[in-house]
Design an enzyme around this catalytic site. Structure first.
Site, PDB file in Angstrom:
ATOM      1  NE  ARG A 283      52.771  68.013  35.981  1.00 29.72           N
ATOM      2  CZ  ARG A 283      53.256  69.240  35.921  1.00 29.72           C
ATOM      3  NH1 ARG A 283      52.852  70.152  36.761  1.00 29.72           N
ATOM      4  NH2 ARG A 283      54.157  69.549  35.024  1.00 29.72           N
ATOM      5  CG  ASP A 284      48.874  66.866  28.790  1.00 35.22           C
ATOM      6  OD1 ASP A 284      47.775  67.468  28.867  1.00 35.22           O
ATOM      7  OD2 ASP A 284      49.608  66.929  27.784  1.00 35.22           O
ATOM      8  CB  ILE A 285      45.002  62.028  31.804  1.00 34.07           C
ATOM      9  CG1 ILE A 285      46.043  61.334  32.687  1.00 34.07           C
ATOM     10  CG2 ILE A 285      43.950  61.044  31.293  1.00 34.07           C
ATOM     11  CD1 ILE A 285      46.818  60.218  32.008  1.00 34.07           C
TER      12      ILE A 285
END
Length: 165
Positions: free
Chosen positions: A51-53
């Site tokens: 969820r935070d690439i």
């Protein structure tokens, strides 16, 4: 006290390298994207959505291999996750921004943004505020055409970006 122990990765993060070089060749990008895909495949096969690439969370070792870091907002996938809206706005998939249930595809959307950055040296969606970025993502579906593709890049790379975004 909380102590985090991790492997020493001395190659810097991908944001550093983007700032230094602006763009990458397709061959270099393929290698970096392949490294990220292997990491995502492992996480997704184990039920985890990162969820935070983003470039700041992609560390490069001395050989150029990418290590995915910052699992701080990663979650075990659940079918009812519409309220899980954490992430960085420029890399956040529309379904997350619109508070809809989502799956592993949100990580591939972010990967598409990263690949676009490797190709063009900038993110595909801009804005000064979180709302501006969200509006840009929702209004404008990226669709790269042959005329948009920089020299040295193939239409297959553009197609990869189009499909992830």
């Amino acid at each position: 006290n909380l102590y985090l122990v991790t492997d020493l990765v001395t190659g810097g993060d991908l944001r550093y390298h983007l700032n230094q070089r602006k763009t990458f060749t397709e061959q270099e990008a393929k290698f970096l994207i392949a490294c990220i895909l292997v990491g995502l495949e492992y996480m997704h096969n184990n039920g985890v959505i990162h969820r935070d690439i983003k470039p700041e969370n992609l560390l490069m070792d001395e050989l150029g291999y990418v290590h995915i870091t910052d699992m701080g907002i990663s979650k075990m996938w659940s079918p009812d996750n519409a309220n899980d809206t954490s992430g960085t706005p420029g890399y956040m998939a529309p379904e997350v921004m619109c508070r809809q249930n989502h799956g592993v595809a949100v990580d591939y959307f972010a990967l598409g943004v990263v690949c676009y950055e490797l190709m063009f040296g900038k993110r595909p969606y801009g804005g000064k505020t979180r709302k501006d970025i969200r509006d840009s993502i929702i209004k404008c579906q990226i669709n790269l055409r042959k005329s948009d593709v920089p020299e040295g890049w193939t239409m297959e790379a553009a197609d990869f970006i189009n499909k992830t975004l």
